[in-house]
Design an enzyme around this catalytic site. Structure first.
Site, mmCIF file in Angstrom:
data_model
loop_
_atom_site.group_PDB
_atom_site.id
_atom_site.type_symbol
_atom_site.label_atom_id
_atom_site.label_comp_id
_atom_site.label_asym_id
_atom_site.label_seq_id
_atom_site.Cartn_x
_atom_site.Cartn_y
_atom_site.Cartn_z
ATOM 1 N N SER A 149 0.938 -1.250 -0.080
ATOM 2 C CA SER A 149 0.123 -0.062 0.153
ATOM 3 C C SER A 149 0.900 1.359 -0.029
ATOM 4 C CB SER A 149 -0.740 -0.077 1.185
ATOM 5 O OG SER A 149 -1.895 0.959 0.988
ATOM 6 N N ASP A 199 -10.304 -3.034 -5.479
ATOM 7 C CA ASP A 199 -9.375 -2.177 -4.674
ATOM 8 C C ASP A 199 -9.308 -0.845 -5.340
ATOM 9 O OD1 ASP A 199 -7.610 -0.961 -3.167
ATOM 10 O OD2 ASP A 199 -5.839 -2.293 -3.595
ATOM 11 N N HIS A 213 -8.277 -4.773 -1.289
ATOM 12 C CA HIS A 213 -6.962 -4.247 -0.713
ATOM 13 C C HIS A 213 -6.515 -4.678 0.813
ATOM 14 C CE1 HIS A 213 -4.172 -0.880 -0.395
ATOM 15 N NE2 HIS A 213 -4.393 -0.908 0.994
#
Length: 304
Positions: free
Chosen positions: A152, A245, A275
């Site tokens: 991320s 996501d 995600h």
């Protein structure tokens, strides 16, 4: 592909609980809540070496290794929107990466935004990588076989370190591993529109995270990996994205951008997943399986 049953169960639970968003919680409370997700992260194996070190600048790093011999090393930069997370929140993931890869993993407790906005998190991760290269013998790692890895926002940091290391001809990086990375503050991609709300990470939360990271200022080119002047001669890349996501399209597009610049890119979009599925492998079996595959590939690539 439809949502994986475990992902569907997760989004159903989110809808039922109607918990506050990160931006509604605010920085301090959000950090406290993020640290309660330990069970979602799954178990991390015992390792021969888990060592904490403090760099001269005060930033802490944690070394994970399960081998007695000198092994390749991957730097790990944690996710959490540059606002959340620390060495504890990603401990299990780092342990699994070290065990399955046969490499050392060095996690970086970089300073968080908004107290420390861009470029400080990037600088901390770069200096930590530089520190590991310079002190490789003392740390018992082979920094001539080095990867940068992140999930991320950590994927953003890994991509940024790879660009900075190339530009400064500082140290060779053999591989960059970007797990559903944050790449740019463009909130109008198809995936941002499709999954804006109700799938875990939301568009509004990402807008909030970017504001914290940038300190309320416009995004400088250096803060956005896809806006680099050139992507030529960057390290080979392994990029993992998730179908459901908001960040999917920017990760997919960055893979294409690197490939177009001549970079060796392996890109996999994980179907049916949300995600953070690799971080939250305690509730997503796919996260455990894919995480193991990624770790094995890191080990194979660094030993090639």
């Amino acid at each position: 592909m439809t949502l994986h049953p475990q992902a569907q169960a997760f989004v159903d639970t989110l809808a039922e609980t109607d918990s506050p968003t990160w931006e509604e919680l605010g920085v301090e409370k959000a950090r406290e809540v993020f640290e309660t997700f330990e069970e979602m992260c799954g178990e991390g194996p015992d390792l021969a070496r888990v060592e904490d070190h403090t760099m001269p600048c005060g930033v802490q790093i944690r070394l994970y290794c399960d081998r007695s011999e000198t092994v390749p090393v991957t730097m790990f930069f944690h996710g959490g929107g540059w606002v959340l997370g620390n060495l504890r929140t990603h401990d299990a993931l780092c342990r699994r990466l070290a065990k399955a890869s046969g490499c050392a993993v060095v996690a970086v407790d970089y300073r968080l935004s908004p107290e420390h906005p861009f470029p400080i998190p990037v600088q901390d991760c770069y200096r930590a990588t530089e520190y590991v290269v310079e002190h490789a013998a003392r740390l018992g790692v082979d920094a001539t076989r080095l990867a940068v890895t992140g999930d991320s926002a950590g994927g953003h940091l890994a991509a940024s370190v790879a660009i900075k290391a190339r530009d400064e001809a500082a140290f060779p990086i053999a591989l960059q591993v970007l797990m559903y990375p944050v790449i740019e503050p463009n909130f109008d991609t198809a995936s941002y529109r499709q999954y804006a709300d109700g799938f875990g990470l939301t568009r509004d939360s990402m807008k909030w995270f970017w504001r914290q990271f940038l300190g309320g200022k416009p995004a400088a080119r250096e803060a956005v990996p896809c806006r680099a002047e050139s992507h030529a001669n960057l390290p080979p890349a392994l990029i993992i994205t998730a179908q459901y996501d908001v960040l999917r399209d920017e990760g997919d597009q960055y893979a294409d951008q690197l490939r177009d610049a001549g970079v060796d890119v392996t890109h996999r979009q994980q179907q049916g997943m949300l995600h953070a599925f690799l971080h939250f492998a305690g509730i997503f079996d796919t996260g455990m399986e894919v995480g193991h595959q990624v770790a094995v590939e890191i080990g194979e690539r660094l030993r090639a």
